[in-house]
Design a protein around this motif. Structure first.
Motif, PDB file in Angstrom:
ATOM      1  N   ALA A 138       6.427 -16.839 -33.871  1.00 55.02           N
ATOM      2  CA  ALA A 138       7.823 -16.404 -33.956  1.00 55.02           C
ATOM      3  C   ALA A 138       8.700 -17.442 -33.266  1.00 55.02           C
ATOM      4  N   ILE A 139       9.736 -17.881 -33.988  1.00 56.51           N
ATOM      5  CA  ILE A 139      10.683 -18.846 -33.425  1.00 56.51           C
ATOM      6  C   ILE A 139      12.048 -18.172 -33.327  1.00 56.51           C
ATOM      7  N   LEU A 140      12.544 -18.034 -32.106  1.00 54.94           N
ATOM      8  CA  LEU A 140      13.813 -17.340 -31.872  1.00 54.94           C
ATOM      9  C   LEU A 140      14.906 -18.354 -31.564  1.00 54.94           C
ATOM     10  N   ALA A 159       3.901 -14.003 -43.602  1.00 54.84           N
ATOM     11  CA  ALA A 159       4.140 -15.416 -43.299  1.00 54.84           C
ATOM     12  C   ALA A 159       3.370 -15.878 -42.072  1.00 54.84           C
ATOM     13  N   ASP A 160       3.218 -17.205 -41.962  1.00 52.93           N
ATOM     14  CA  ASP A 160       2.597 -17.791 -40.775  1.00 52.93           C
ATOM     15  C   ASP A 160       3.623 -17.985 -39.666  1.00 52.93           C
ATOM     16  N   ILE A 161       4.876 -18.202 -40.096  1.00 50.24           N
ATOM     17  CA  ILE A 161       5.946 -18.466 -39.140  1.00 50.24           C
ATOM     18  C   ILE A 161       7.125 -17.560 -39.466  1.00 50.24           C
ATOM     19  N   VAL A 162       7.658 -16.863 -38.466  1.00 48.11           N
ATOM     20  CA  VAL A 162       8.848 -16.046 -38.653  1.00 48.11           C
ATOM     21  C   VAL A 162       9.954 -16.623 -37.768  1.00 48.11           C
ATOM     22  N   ILE A 163      11.049 -17.031 -38.430  1.00 51.07           N
ATOM     23  CA  ILE A 163      12.154 -17.642 -37.699  1.00 51.07           C
ATOM     24  C   ILE A 163      13.293 -16.637 -37.616  1.00 51.07           C
ATOM     25  N   ASN A 171       7.652  -6.988 -38.491  1.00 52.78           N
ATOM     26  CA  ASN A 171       6.242  -6.724 -38.793  1.00 52.78           C
ATOM     27  C   ASN A 171       5.927  -7.029 -40.247  1.00 52.78           C
ATOM     28  N   GLU A 172       6.847  -6.656 -41.140  1.00 58.19           N
ATOM     29  CA  GLU A 172       6.664  -6.939 -42.568  1.00 58.19           C
ATOM     30  C   GLU A 172       6.553  -8.458 -42.781  1.00 58.19           C
ATOM     31  N   ALA A 173       7.464  -9.203 -42.155  1.00 55.03           N
ATOM     32  CA  ALA A 173       7.487 -10.665 -42.301  1.00 55.03           C
ATOM     33  C   ALA A 173       6.220 -11.278 -41.703  1.00 55.03           C
ATOM     34  N   ALA A 174       5.809 -10.756 -40.539  1.00 53.99           N
ATOM     35  CA  ALA A 174       4.640 -11.299 -39.844  1.00 53.99           C
ATOM     36  C   ALA A 174       3.371 -11.110 -40.687  1.00 53.99           C
ATOM     37  N   MET A 223       1.714 -23.770 -45.799  1.00 50.85           N
ATOM     38  CA  MET A 223       2.210 -22.912 -44.716  1.00 50.85           C
ATOM     39  C   MET A 223       3.471 -22.163 -45.173  1.00 50.85           C
ATOM     40  N   LYS A 224       3.535 -20.865 -44.839  1.00 52.72           N
ATOM     41  CA  LYS A 224       4.651 -20.032 -45.263  1.00 52.72           C
ATOM     42  C   LYS A 224       5.503 -19.594 -44.073  1.00 52.72           C
ATOM     43  N   ALA A 225       6.823 -19.632 -44.268  1.00 52.51           N
ATOM     44  CA  ALA A 225       7.742 -19.171 -43.225  1.00 52.51           C
ATOM     45  C   ALA A 225       8.685 -18.127 -43.808  1.00 52.51           C
ATOM     46  N   GLU A 226       9.218 -17.294 -42.957  1.00 56.85           N
ATOM     47  CA  GLU A 226      10.271 -16.351 -43.349  1.00 56.85           C
ATOM     48  C   GLU A 226      11.405 -16.420 -42.349  1.00 56.85           C
ATOM     49  N   ILE A 227      12.602 -16.102 -42.848  1.00 58.43           N
ATOM     50  CA  ILE A 227      13.789 -16.156 -41.990  1.00 58.43           C
ATOM     51  C   ILE A 227      14.355 -14.749 -41.824  1.00 58.43           C
ATOM     52  N   ILE A 228      14.587 -14.360 -40.588  1.00 54.18           N
ATOM     53  CA  ILE A 228      15.256 -13.082 -40.318  1.00 54.18           C
ATOM     54  C   ILE A 228      16.536 -13.378 -39.526  1.00 54.18           C
ATOM     55  N   SER A 229      17.673 -13.059 -40.105  1.00 52.93           N
ATOM     56  CA  SER A 229      18.950 -13.231 -39.406  1.00 52.93           C
ATOM     57  C   SER A 229      19.348 -11.881 -38.829  1.00 52.93           C
ATOM     58  N   VAL A 230      19.586 -11.857 -37.523  1.00 51.66           N
ATOM     59  CA  VAL A 230      19.897 -10.609 -36.841  1.00 51.66           C
ATOM     60  C   VAL A 230      21.386 -10.561 -36.516  1.00 51.66           C
ATOM     61  N   GLY A 231      22.089  -9.549 -37.000  1.00 49.34           N
ATOM     62  CA  GLY A 231      23.502  -9.427 -36.655  1.00 49.34           C
ATOM     63  C   GLY A 231      24.244  -8.457 -37.554  1.00 49.34           C
TER      64      GLY A 231
END
Lengths: 422, 422
Positions: free
Chosen positions: B146-148, B60-64, B54-57, B1-9
């Motif tokens: 998506a996990i927010l 990956a299976d999971i975008v955090i 969208n790129e991450a989605a 399973m693959k995840a990606e992390i997006i930090s917003v700020g």
């Protein structure tokens, strides 16, 4: 002008290290007025790095990569980006000589891997590395500029400051001028509150605050057609900040550290210093001695971690330790007094506290610290309660000691000047 | 399973804060055996966030995502991702009640903005926030989850530990297990060369090396269906690495530092330590004292930066200083001898060298350092030549001193054990 940052390293994706390089580069770009809309992290993987680099190269004028310039198998940033930009790698003799010298100096055996680091893309600008073996690289094409930096902060930061910043300043049409006001003894939220009206009103110059343990740096940056004009824009803002924070400002010179400003005060007034450290165990003196020329000022440092050594070398009374304990105002006072006497120094500082994780009580919690300063016999002891883990508490104590020392010197020196005037 | 992390700020892109959340989440994912190949940072900007999400989605299976769940206008992570995943926002009564309670408790006035935080995507799993007002959210579609999470670490970390981790553990199959072998006294390229065959052959477990001043860390990571199986895969590799580097390995415990391993050696053998530092001015002792329980081991530290203090407290001979100078094998020897005698300690170390930038000569260049170690009277002095800037030279000297101290302790202790055996 737009820039993007790509940090290369599986150790970042595994969460083994925090990506402080990206923060440092971002702050630098902001200071240069260069917009940064994206940061990315990718592992030491050719396919994924190419993909991320190409995406960034589409969006930005400048792509800054850090990490993956090492000698090892999995260091492939240079090879990958050179291929993506269609540049051939050639041996750079100067880089190769520097690497060889680096190993000779240390009497280390050179391995085949190391020569890999001396290869650079044809026609690239090579940034030689004073603090390591991997040279930095600037690669230009018609559409994008790639800047490759070594991953270790000890190598990246000086290379950024000394070589990348001047390059980018010249590249970005407008001229940028920044002045940093460094404040000690005030938390970041206080500084921001005190500057809220200026920060809300900012456009050009911009105002940014950066927190450092025990310090807040306020960076004022103006963009204009000439440095002269930019300076003109920065000047009134810096003047206003100076008015608001007064003597809490220890410098407006970016290159001057808190310890350097303290050493300068001592130097200018031909005052010698000695130190007595318990909880910080030499960290305070270590920071002061990092200032070139420290040998003219610092006479002696006592690391008296045990009660016995506090008594033997600083003359702290057994009764004081029994009645008040080692972490007490009384002990800090006797420590600083004994330190100045033993070392025959004009100025002395003492630190005693509870760094934890154990040893705390309701009455004396972890983080409780007493700092003593003696300037020509006049002694001041201040109580602090620091929070965080052992290392954080000790770092906070060092910063507080330097701040208190500076404050006591200023008070004492103005008194003296005042007295002289009588 | 693959995840990606997006930090917003935007504050991360401006370099105002360091992205510790991404490191925490990455470490958590690694522990769960979930691969993370990309981290991204993007500002509070609808267009760019959609693009990055969208790129991450796609990958990956999971975008955090972390950050941008606040009550203000520019907090738009939830709204943006919900739109990207075609979910409608509805008021969550429980979240709204909790927010109201949160404000009552603190006698704070509720603003209309705050109600915004109680809206959640229809059908989403809501993670209620014990430490703030923004609930976390888990949104599932056929292709991606998506996990927010809220941005403040004080809210993100407990929510990750208590609610996200159990959710992901159930979702993911495999488990990761890592062991780190920490080596001192060998450069990274040496370690790489000595491990080349293992690294070339790696697939599962993977082997990665990380350089630190004076240290190299080798991380062996295996993935399997259970931790037990993963451990089984890691064990033989670690055993082989141990065979190759022997006593240069100071620990295989990720949490143990070089200074901690040295303190442990002293502690276990009930040996006390004293220090005499010149060029490092307390940094070595400062690192040692960062180890909890240091007070049982360290008797005294002398920061003898001046020749006078070397004579007064360590009994270095005036003739030695005149004939050989302060930076000499002879001086380092007398320093460590005098240090052990003055402090009555079993073990002592001394450092003397030229940190620069000034003070170097052809015969004694900047970076020249002598380190002395005395273990129960047997003294060893080693010569080093470090390069880099003043601070880098001093950091290298500290690492070399800890390494030499450890080496001398091991030699001496094995001799003693050997002698005992006679």
């Amino acid at each position: 002008m737009k820039a993007e940052i790509i940090s290369v390293g599986t150790e970042i994706l595994m969460g083994n290290i925090v990506n402080t390089n990206a923060a440092y580069i971002s702050a630098g770009l902001a200071g240069l007025g260069i917009s940064c809309y994206y940061q990315s992290v990718v592992g030491d993987n050719d396919k994924r790095l190419v993909e991320v680099f190409n995406e960034a190269a589409k969006r930005a004028d400048i792509v800054i990569l850090s990490g993956g310039l090492g000698p090892t198998e999995d260091d492939l940033t240079k090879e990958t980006v050179a291929r993506a930009m269609d540049k051939e790698l050639v041996l750079d003799d100067k880089a190769w000589k520097q690497i060889q010298k680096f190993f000779e100096k240390r009497n280390l055996k050179l391995t085949d891997n190391n020569k890999k680091q001396a290869y650079v893309p044809k026609g690239a600008k090579v940034m030689y590395n004073k603090n390591g073996t991997a040279p930095g690289i600037i690669m230009e094409s018609d559409t994008v500029t790639a800047i490759l930096l070594p991953g270790p902060p000890g190598e990246l930061i000086p290379m950024w400051d000394d070589q990348v910043t001047p390059y980018l300043r010249e590249k970005s049409g407008d001229v940028f001028f920044s002045e940093t006001v460094k404040i000690c003894g005030s938390g970041e939220s206080f500084v921001e509150t005190d500057l809220k009206d200026l920060i809300d009103a900012q456009s050009n110059p911009t105002i940014a605050t950066y927190a450092k343990t025990g310090e807040v740096h306020v960076r004022v940056t103006a963009r204009a057609e000439s440095e002269k004009d930019a300076r003109k824009l920065v000047k009134p803002i810096v003047k206003e900040i100076k008015k608001r924070f007064g003597s809490k400002i220890f410098t407006t010179d970016d290159s001057v550290t808190l310890e350097a400003s303290v050493m300068q005060l001592l130097n200018e007034n031909r005052l010698t210093l000695s130190t007595a450290e318990s909880l910080t165990g030499g960290m305070t003196t270590g920071r002061l001695i990092n200032v070139p020329g420290a040998s003219d000022v610092i006479k002696m440092g006592f690391i008296t971690y045990s009660n016995k050594s506090k008594r033997k070398y600083l003359g702290v009374k057994r009764s004081t330790l029994e009645k008040y304990g080692a972490v007490s105002e009384q002990c800090a006072k006797e420590m600083v007094k004994g330190c100045a006497a033993a070392a025959k120094s004009d100025v002395a500082i003492s630190l005693t506290g509870i760094a934890g994780p154990d040893g705390g009580t309701d009455e004396k919690p972890v983080g409780l610290t007493y700092i003593g300063v003696s300037v020509l016999g006049s002694i001041k002891v201040k109580k602090f309660l620091f929070s965080g883990e052992r290392e954080k508490i000790r770092e906070s104590a060092v910063a507080a000691a330097l701040t208190l020392l500076r404050q006591c010197l200023l008070e004492n020196l103005t008194e003296r000047t005042f007295a002289d005037k009588q």
